[in-house]
Design a protein around this motif. Structure first.
Motif, PDB file in Angstrom:
ATOM      1  N   ALA A   1     -50.427  21.906   5.890  1.00 38.60           N
ATOM      2  CA  ALA A   1     -49.589  22.425   4.803  1.00 38.60           C
ATOM      3  C   ALA A   1     -49.417  21.382   3.702  1.00 38.60           C
ATOM      4  CB  ALA A   1     -48.229  22.843   5.347  1.00 38.60           C
ATOM      5  N   LEU A   2     -49.246  20.118   4.096  1.00 41.87           N
ATOM      6  CA  LEU A   2     -49.106  19.062   3.088  1.00 41.87           C
ATOM      7  C   LEU A   2     -50.387  18.955   2.260  1.00 41.87           C
ATOM      8  CD1 LEU A   2     -47.355  16.313   5.273  1.00 41.87           C
ATOM      9  CD2 LEU A   2     -46.290  17.805   3.569  1.00 41.87           C
ATOM     10  N   TYR A   3     -51.526  19.043   2.941  1.00 43.23           N
ATOM     11  CA  TYR A   3     -52.808  18.979   2.220  1.00 43.23           C
ATOM     12  C   TYR A   3     -52.974  20.202   1.313  1.00 43.23           C
ATOM     13  CZ  TYR A   3     -57.794  18.468   1.277  1.00 43.23           C
ATOM     14  OH  TYR A   3     -59.006  18.337   0.653  1.00 43.23           O
ATOM     15  N   ARG A   4     -52.622  21.369   1.825  1.00 40.94           N
ATOM     16  CA  ARG A   4     -52.735  22.615   1.039  1.00 40.94           C
ATOM     17  C   ARG A   4     -51.955  22.464  -0.269  1.00 40.94           C
ATOM     18  NH1 ARG A   4     -51.832  26.657   5.118  1.00 40.94           N
ATOM     19  NH2 ARG A   4     -49.647  26.063   5.029  1.00 40.94           N
ATOM     20  N   TYR A   5     -50.769  21.895  -0.176  1.00 43.14           N
ATOM     21  CA  TYR A   5     -49.938  21.685  -1.368  1.00 43.14           C
ATOM     22  C   TYR A   5     -50.584  20.657  -2.298  1.00 43.14           C
ATOM     23  CZ  TYR A   5     -45.906  20.223  -4.173  1.00 43.14           C
ATOM     24  OH  TYR A   5     -45.063  19.906  -5.215  1.00 43.14           O
ATOM     25  N   ALA A   6     -50.942  19.495  -1.749  1.00 42.00           N
ATOM     26  CA  ALA A   6     -51.487  18.408  -2.567  1.00 42.00           C
ATOM     27  C   ALA A   6     -52.801  18.827  -3.237  1.00 42.00           C
ATOM     28  CB  ALA A   6     -51.707  17.159  -1.711  1.00 42.00           C
ATOM     29  N   ARG A   7     -53.634  19.549  -2.471  1.00 44.18           N
ATOM     30  CA  ARG A   7     -54.945  19.940  -3.011  1.00 44.18           C
ATOM     31  C   ARG A   7     -54.792  20.849  -4.227  1.00 44.18           C
ATOM     32  NH1 ARG A   7     -58.421  20.660  -5.463  1.00 44.18           N
ATOM     33  NH2 ARG A   7     -60.604  21.201  -5.079  1.00 44.18           N
ATOM     34  N   ARG A   8     -53.819  21.754  -4.160  1.00 46.01           N
ATOM     35  CA  ARG A   8     -53.655  22.710  -5.260  1.00 46.01           C
ATOM     36  C   ARG A   8     -52.827  22.139  -6.409  1.00 46.01           C
ATOM     37  NH1 ARG A   8     -54.988  24.612  -0.761  1.00 46.01           N
ATOM     38  NH2 ARG A   8     -56.516  26.323  -0.719  1.00 46.01           N
ATOM     39  N   MET A   9     -52.078  21.085  -6.142  1.00 44.97           N
ATOM     40  CA  MET A   9     -51.327  20.444  -7.220  1.00 44.97           C
ATOM     41  C   MET A   9     -52.181  19.433  -7.980  1.00 44.97           C
ATOM     42  SD  MET A   9     -48.434  21.849  -7.389  1.00 44.97           S
ATOM     43  CE  MET A   9     -47.788  20.771  -8.669  1.00 44.97           C
ATOM     44  N   LEU A  10     -53.134  18.803  -7.299  1.00 45.45           N
ATOM     45  CA  LEU A  10     -53.878  17.718  -7.922  1.00 45.45           C
ATOM     46  C   LEU A  10     -55.262  18.136  -8.411  1.00 45.45           C
ATOM     47  CD1 LEU A  10     -52.812  14.814  -5.556  1.00 45.45           C
ATOM     48  CD2 LEU A  10     -52.220  15.106  -7.968  1.00 45.45           C
ATOM     49  N   GLY A  11     -55.794  19.218  -7.868  1.00 42.13           N
ATOM     50  CA  GLY A  11     -57.065  19.723  -8.371  1.00 42.13           C
ATOM     51  C   GLY A  11     -58.278  18.913  -7.961  1.00 42.13           C
ATOM     52  N   SER A  12     -58.146  18.027  -7.011  1.00 42.25           N
ATOM     53  CA  SER A  12     -59.312  17.260  -6.556  1.00 42.25           C
ATOM     54  C   SER A  12     -59.118  16.909  -5.093  1.00 42.25           C
ATOM     55  CB  SER A  12     -59.468  15.992  -7.411  1.00 42.25           C
ATOM     56  OG  SER A  12     -59.708  14.863  -6.626  1.00 42.25           O
ATOM     57  N   ALA A  13     -60.150  17.139  -4.300  1.00 41.67           N
ATOM     58  CA  ALA A  13     -60.051  16.870  -2.860  1.00 41.67           C
ATOM     59  C   ALA A  13     -59.803  15.387  -2.569  1.00 41.67           C
ATOM     60  CB  ALA A  13     -61.300  17.379  -2.140  1.00 41.67           C
ATOM     61  N   PRO A  14     -60.523  14.439  -3.241  1.00 42.11           N
ATOM     62  CA  PRO A  14     -60.236  13.023  -2.955  1.00 42.11           C
ATOM     63  C   PRO A  14     -58.815  12.623  -3.350  1.00 42.11           C
ATOM     64  CG  PRO A  14     -62.379  13.254  -4.004  1.00 42.11           C
ATOM     65  CD  PRO A  14     -61.730  14.598  -4.083  1.00 42.11           C
ATOM     66  N   ASP A  15     -58.332  13.154  -4.486  1.00 45.58           N
ATOM     67  CA  ASP A  15     -56.945  12.842  -4.872  1.00 45.58           C
ATOM     68  C   ASP A  15     -55.962  13.396  -3.850  1.00 45.58           C
ATOM     69  OD1 ASP A  15     -57.578  11.441  -7.134  1.00 45.58           O
ATOM     70  OD2 ASP A  15     -57.321  13.130  -8.514  1.00 45.58           O
ATOM     71  N   ALA A  16     -56.255  14.609  -3.363  1.00 48.47           N
ATOM     72  CA  ALA A  16     -55.363  15.216  -2.364  1.00 48.47           C
ATOM     73  C   ALA A  16     -55.362  14.386  -1.087  1.00 48.47           C
ATOM     74  CB  ALA A  16     -55.807  16.650  -2.072  1.00 48.47           C
ATOM     75  N   GLU A  17     -56.527  13.945  -0.679  1.00 56.90           N
ATOM     76  CA  GLU A  17     -56.602  13.113   0.534  1.00 56.90           C
ATOM     77  C   GLU A  17     -55.771  11.839   0.353  1.00 56.90           C
ATOM     78  OE1 GLU A  17     -60.544  12.036   1.837  1.00 56.90           O
ATOM     79  OE2 GLU A  17     -59.771  10.437   3.135  1.00 56.90           O
ATOM     80  N   ASP A  18     -55.938  11.199  -0.816  1.00 62.22           N
ATOM     81  CA  ASP A  18     -55.184   9.965  -1.066  1.00 62.22           C
ATOM     82  C   ASP A  18     -53.675  10.235  -1.044  1.00 62.22           C
ATOM     83  OD1 ASP A  18     -57.555   8.640  -1.327  1.00 62.22           O
ATOM     84  OD2 ASP A  18     -57.508   8.505  -3.517  1.00 62.22           O
ATOM     85  N   ALA A  19     -53.285  11.349  -1.666  1.00 63.87           N
ATOM     86  CA  ALA A  19     -51.846  11.649  -1.762  1.00 63.87           C
ATOM     87  C   ALA A  19     -51.262  11.959  -0.381  1.00 63.87           C
ATOM     88  CB  ALA A  19     -51.620  12.823  -2.716  1.00 63.87           C
ATOM     89  N   VAL A  20     -52.016  12.683   0.446  1.00 63.05           N
ATOM     90  CA  VAL A  20     -51.518  12.984   1.796  1.00 63.05           C
ATOM     91  C   VAL A  20     -51.480  11.701   2.629  1.00 63.05           C
ATOM     92  CG1 VAL A  20     -51.939  14.282   3.917  1.00 63.05           C
ATOM     93  CG2 VAL A  20     -52.291  15.371   1.706  1.00 63.05           C
TER      94      VAL A  20
END
Lengths: 155, 194
Positions: free
Chosen positions: B40-59
């Motif tokens: 769920a955290l990744y689902r949120y981050a991925r759709r807020m940041l628009g990039s899979a690597p950014d989402a990974e970093d943020a999670v």
């Protein structure tokens, strides 16, 4: 064509599709997460917590033990005991990082007589801290362990 | 001392107990928390940041902060709200500093969709569901960030308005307004979806 929702909001066919799509997303796990999850977890667990020092001593002099090391060792000490489950260990130190108080918070197994259990945990943890901190003569009054029973659990 | 009655023997360990155990250095407890909430955290981050690597970093940043801060968690909010609060902060920080070009989830090779149709599921229905979700991802990518965040927290993650407001650092009324505007925009997008 729009229709009214139960709360008076006008609903359109687009809203129905939107609800369906949202329900799909709600149960969806991104493949991106599946592939990175192990790496992300391992990286988080490698982070080292800043930890207060607690002073110990041995025949050759003094040394310092990180509070996190004490927490982990007390958890390992109590984990095999099915009567209790450690929830928190707070350590208070005085000048020169000498341990003044250890507050042990545990949940007790259902139907356990609490007073003898509390005494047992207090003695066990105090003895452990005396051992880890290297002073067999450290009196219980200095290494004080309070037991807070905040919950019960089934073994 | 609460509660007086124990949980059933096969009941899962509550989230707050897992956090307490993580605070004592229990890796397995933290891994269980991540198993419950990581997707769920990744689902949120991925759709807020628009990039899979950014989402990974943020999670990764959020989970590291949760691991480091577990000892200080006192249960003022639910564990899920606490985790999403940390995640939202990491997403905001990443959004300010990101250098990667946003890529919608549906067209990002890092998010290649390989969901197999469940056994017994109608393949046509499965395809429809996949297409609907892809359409929602595209529509969400066009929403302003605050509306997208409110939609994801309340409608997708099922968070009460008060918790979403806490996560986003805003008010209950503001969340309600953001959701109404998001629903209007998204509803219009789906009116023309075929």
């Amino acid at each position: 064509m729009a229709v009214n929702d139960g709360d008076g909001t006008r609903r359109t066919p687009g809203d129905d599709l939107l609800d369906l799509a949202t329900a799909q997303l709600r149960t969806h796990t991104d493949d991106g997460w599946v592939s990175v999850a192990p790496r992300v977890l391992a990286s988080a667990l490698r982070a080292v917590r800043p930890s207060q020092p607690v002073r110990g001593r041995h025949a050759e002099g003094e040394y310092v033990v990180a509070a996190d090391v004490l927490r982990t060792s007390v958890r390992a000490l109590l984990d095999p005991d099915p009567r209790v489950r450690l929830r928190r260990l707070a350590l208070r130190t005085g000048p020169d990082d000498v341990l003044e108080e250890a507050v042990v918070e545990v949940s007790a197994a259902y139907l356990q007589p609490l007073e003898p259990l509390a005494d047992d945990v207090r003695r066990t943890v105090a003895a452990h801290l005396r051992d880890v901190l290297g002073d067999a003569d450290l009196p219980d009054e200095v290494v004080r362990v309070d037991l807070l029973v905040t919950d019960v659990h089934r073994t | 001392m609460t509660p007086a009655v124990p949980a059933p023997p096969d009941a899962p360990v509550p989230d707050d107990e897992l956090v307490a155990r993580a605070g004592l250095g229990d890796h397995a407890a933290f891994a269980e928390l991540v198993a419950r909430h990581g997707a769920a955290l990744y689902r949120y981050a991925r759709r807020m940041l628009g990039s899979a690597p950014d989402a990974e970093d943020a999670v990764q940043d959020a989970l590291t902060a949760a691991w480091l801060g577990a000892e200080g968690f006192r249960g003022a909010s639910s564990v899920r709200t606490w985790l999403f609060g940390i995640q939202a902060n990491c997403v905001r920080r990443a959004a300010r500093t990101r250098t990667r070009t946003p890529v919608p989830v549906t067209t990002d090779p890092d998010d290649e969709r390989t969901d197999p149709a469940p056994a017994g599921d109608d393949p046509v229905e499965h395809l429809l569901a996949t297409d609907l979700r892809a359409a929602l991802d595209l529509a969400l990518a066009d929403l302003p960030g605050p509306q997208r965040a409110a939609w994801l927290l309340v409608e997708v993650e099922g968070m009460p308005y008060a918790d979403a407001a806490q996560v986003l650092g805003t008010t209950h009324a503001a969340v309600r307004g953001l959701l109404e505007r998001a629903r209007r925009t998204l509803g219009r997008r789906f009116e023309t979806w075929r």
